[in-house]
Design an enzyme around this catalytic site. Structure first.
Site, PDB file in Angstrom:
ATOM      1  N   TYR A  49       0.850  -1.195   0.000  1.00 35.86           N
ATOM      2  CA  TYR A  49       0.000   0.000   0.000  1.00 35.86           C
ATOM      3  C   TYR A  49       0.877   1.232   0.000  1.00 35.86           C
ATOM      4  CZ  TYR A  49      -4.972  -0.868   0.186  1.00 35.86           C
ATOM      5  OH  TYR A  49      -6.252  -1.160  -0.154  1.00 35.86           O
ATOM      6  N   GLU A  51      -0.525   4.854  -0.575  1.00 37.39           N
ATOM      7  CA  GLU A  51      -1.295   6.070  -0.862  1.00 37.39           C
ATOM      8  C   GLU A  51      -0.426   7.307  -0.708  1.00 37.39           C
ATOM      9  OE1 GLU A  51      -3.016   3.594   0.869  1.00 37.39           O
ATOM     10  OE2 GLU A  51      -5.177   3.929   0.619  1.00 37.39           O
ATOM     11  N   ASP A 195      -6.798  13.826 -24.707  1.00 32.82           N
ATOM     12  CA  ASP A 195      -6.736  12.419 -24.309  1.00 32.82           C
ATOM     13  C   ASP A 195      -6.098  11.673 -25.476  1.00 32.82           C
ATOM     14  OD1 ASP A 195      -7.195   9.738 -23.891  1.00 32.82           O
ATOM     15  OD2 ASP A 195      -9.255   9.983 -23.190  1.00 32.82           O
ATOM     16  N   THR A 221      -3.724   6.352 -21.906  1.00 34.58           N
ATOM     17  CA  THR A 221      -3.561   4.999 -21.375  1.00 34.58           C
ATOM     18  C   THR A 221      -2.125   4.591 -21.681  1.00 34.58           C
ATOM     19  OG1 THR A 221      -4.305   4.023 -23.454  1.00 34.58           O
ATOM     20  CG2 THR A 221      -5.965   4.282 -21.733  1.00 34.58           C
ATOM     21  N   LYS A 224      -1.954   0.872 -25.189  1.00 32.70           N
ATOM     22  CA  LYS A 224      -2.362   0.768 -26.602  1.00 32.70           C
ATOM     23  C   LYS A 224      -1.100   0.854 -27.459  1.00 32.70           C
ATOM     24  CE  LYS A 224      -7.074   2.362 -25.747  1.00 32.70           C
ATOM     25  NZ  LYS A 224      -7.244   3.062 -24.457  1.00 32.70           N
ATOM     26  N   ARG A 230      -1.739  -2.421 -18.772  1.00 33.38           N
ATOM     27  CA  ARG A 230      -3.037  -1.740 -18.761  1.00 33.38           C
ATOM     28  C   ARG A 230      -3.002  -0.643 -17.679  1.00 33.38           C
ATOM     29  NH1 ARG A 230      -7.443  -2.985 -21.348  1.00 33.38           N
ATOM     30  NH2 ARG A 230      -6.124  -4.374 -22.535  1.00 33.38           N
TER      31      ARG A 230
END
Ligand code: DSN
Length: 426
Positions: A49, A51, A195, A221, A224, A230
């Site tokens: 973790y 954060e 984007d 992203t 691609k 991903r």
């Protein structure tokens, strides 16, 4: 810790690998990540973790993931010539959600590219948070040219006065005029967001115009054309000093970078996926290499050859060609097979595409009149220009014989044998 191996799931993973290896993958948003990218994802980093941001975490024991995330950020900045990046968004949709949360208030106006003309759900669609929380309006392509008319965008922007203008698409094969869009945004006092999820890899290596030069914020992203894991990220070229005076919920005016960081966490996400961030770092390293440069050049060349072959065979390619890695084919121009029927027939031959609305489509989004095709994945497999022509010929063969199962089986067997020439993970 001893556990029984979960053979059910690993057998299915093997089956999916076989599907990927034996078929022709033409979904424009897909690609094949390298073994080292996947290796980084399947590591102990998933246990951690973290954060917050490197050096400013809410948990202890983050020294190592801090180093990894800093490398991912530095490589992303080098790759795109950005001054600032947040590599934590879990996806492109999450990146867009974080930006909108950071710079908009509920009910603010946004202007995006129409989903039915090639835009994306998160650019204001009524079924998405972006269309439910904000007031969307849209620009589209011209019927005659299949291209965006920037005078029209200007007109809508002046009428609607949006706070955010979004450019970028899921199914638009042409270059974007970011400079003109920035002029339009400045005229109406809007923030400009690009984007670039689809063409990111081509942009990174200078094969398409640079949105970071003109857009306040850029999202993408990473899986691609970028060929990473991903995921998503947000970038800016300059640390814009928040010229819009946007305030935090506590009423404080902060730097844009700081607002965007908060938009990701705690705004829209919890713990970052450090195993995926490590894989992003690996992919960005790969994308900086000479091999990747050769790859993206070939992706673009392959798409141009493929579009030409479709047109030579009598298909209408929207806008008459492509500047990037993808194209949209209006099947009403030959045989009038619906997008859904085309997708179903092609899958019987182990050729994977997706049905897609074409601009001014007469059919519903579930049926459609078109297909979207991209060259990112098959170029990773080593296919060159002659193979593009063969792929189009195979697609044409399937569509012209879509109800003949014997013929489709014969084509499938040919595809499977042919794909042995383009080994993937062996
Ligand atoms: N699903 C992606 C695509 O196929 O373009 C967009 O989110």
């Amino acid at each position: 810790m001893t556990m029984l191996r979960d053979q059910i799931i690993f057998d299915l993973i093997q089956k999916e690998q076989h599907r990927q290896e034996t078929g022709i993958e033409l979904i424009a948003s897909e690609n094949f990540a390298s073994k080292q990218v996947m290796e980084a994802m399947g590591t102990v980093l998933t246990n951690k973790y973290a954060e917050g941001l490197p050096g400013k975490r809410y948990y202890g024991g983050c020294e190592v993931v801090d180093e990894i995330e800093n490398i991912a950020i530095d490589r992303a900045k080098e790759l795109f010539g950005a001054e600032w990046a947040n590599v934590q968004p879990h996806s492109g949709a999450q990146a867009n959600a974080a930006v909108m949360l950071a710079v908009l208030n509920a009910g603010d106006k946004i202007l995006g590219f129409d989903l039915s003309h090639g835009g994306h759900l998160t650019h204001g669609s009524s079924v998405n948070f972006s269309g439910k929380l904000y007031q969307p309006s849209f620009y589209g392509v011209e019927k005659e040219t299949g291209m965006i008319n920037y005078d029209h965008v200007d007109e809508i922007a002046r009428k609607e006065k949006p706070k955010l203008i979004i450019c970028g698409a899921s199914a638009y094969s042409r270059e974007w005029d970011y400079e003109r869009l920035r002029t339009i945004a400045d005229e109406v006092g809007a923030i400009l967001l690009a984007d670039i999820s689809h063409p990111a890899g081509l942009i990174a290596r200078g094969l398409l115009d640079d949105p970071l030069e003109h857009c306040h914020i850029v999202t993408t992203t990473t899986h691609k054309t970028l060929r990473g894991p991903r995921g998503g990220m947000i970038m800016m070229r300059e640390d814009f000093e928040n010229p819009f005076g946007i305030k935090t919920p506590k009423g404080v005016v902060r730097k844009m970078s700081s607002l965007l960081d908060s938009g990701v966490f705690p705004g829209t996400q919890g713990g970052p996926l450090e195993h995926v961030i490590a894989a992003k770092a690996v992919a960005f390293g790969e994308a900086l290499s000479d091999d990747y440069m050769k790859y993206v050049l070939q992706v673009k060349k392959n798409a141009a050859v493929m579009a030409q072959r479709f047109m030579d065979k009598g298909y209408h390619v929207i806008s008459g060609g492509t500047d990037n890695h993808m194209m949209l084919i209006d099947l009403r121009s030959k045989g009038d097979v619906s997008g859904r029927d085309a997708e179903d027939a092609l899958i019987k031959a182990d050729i994977t595409i997706n049905k897609n609305m074409v601009p001014f489509d007469s059919r519903s989004p579930f049926i459609t009149s078109g297909i979207r095709v991209g060259t990112a994945a098959i170029t990773t497999r080593g296919m060159m220009e002659p193979e593009m022509e063969k792929v189009v010929d195979l697609i044409d063969d399937v569509l012209m014989n879509k109800d003949n199962d014997n013929k489709l089986l014969e084509i499938k067997e040919g595809v499977n044998t042919w794909m042995n020439n383009f080994p993937l993970y062996k």
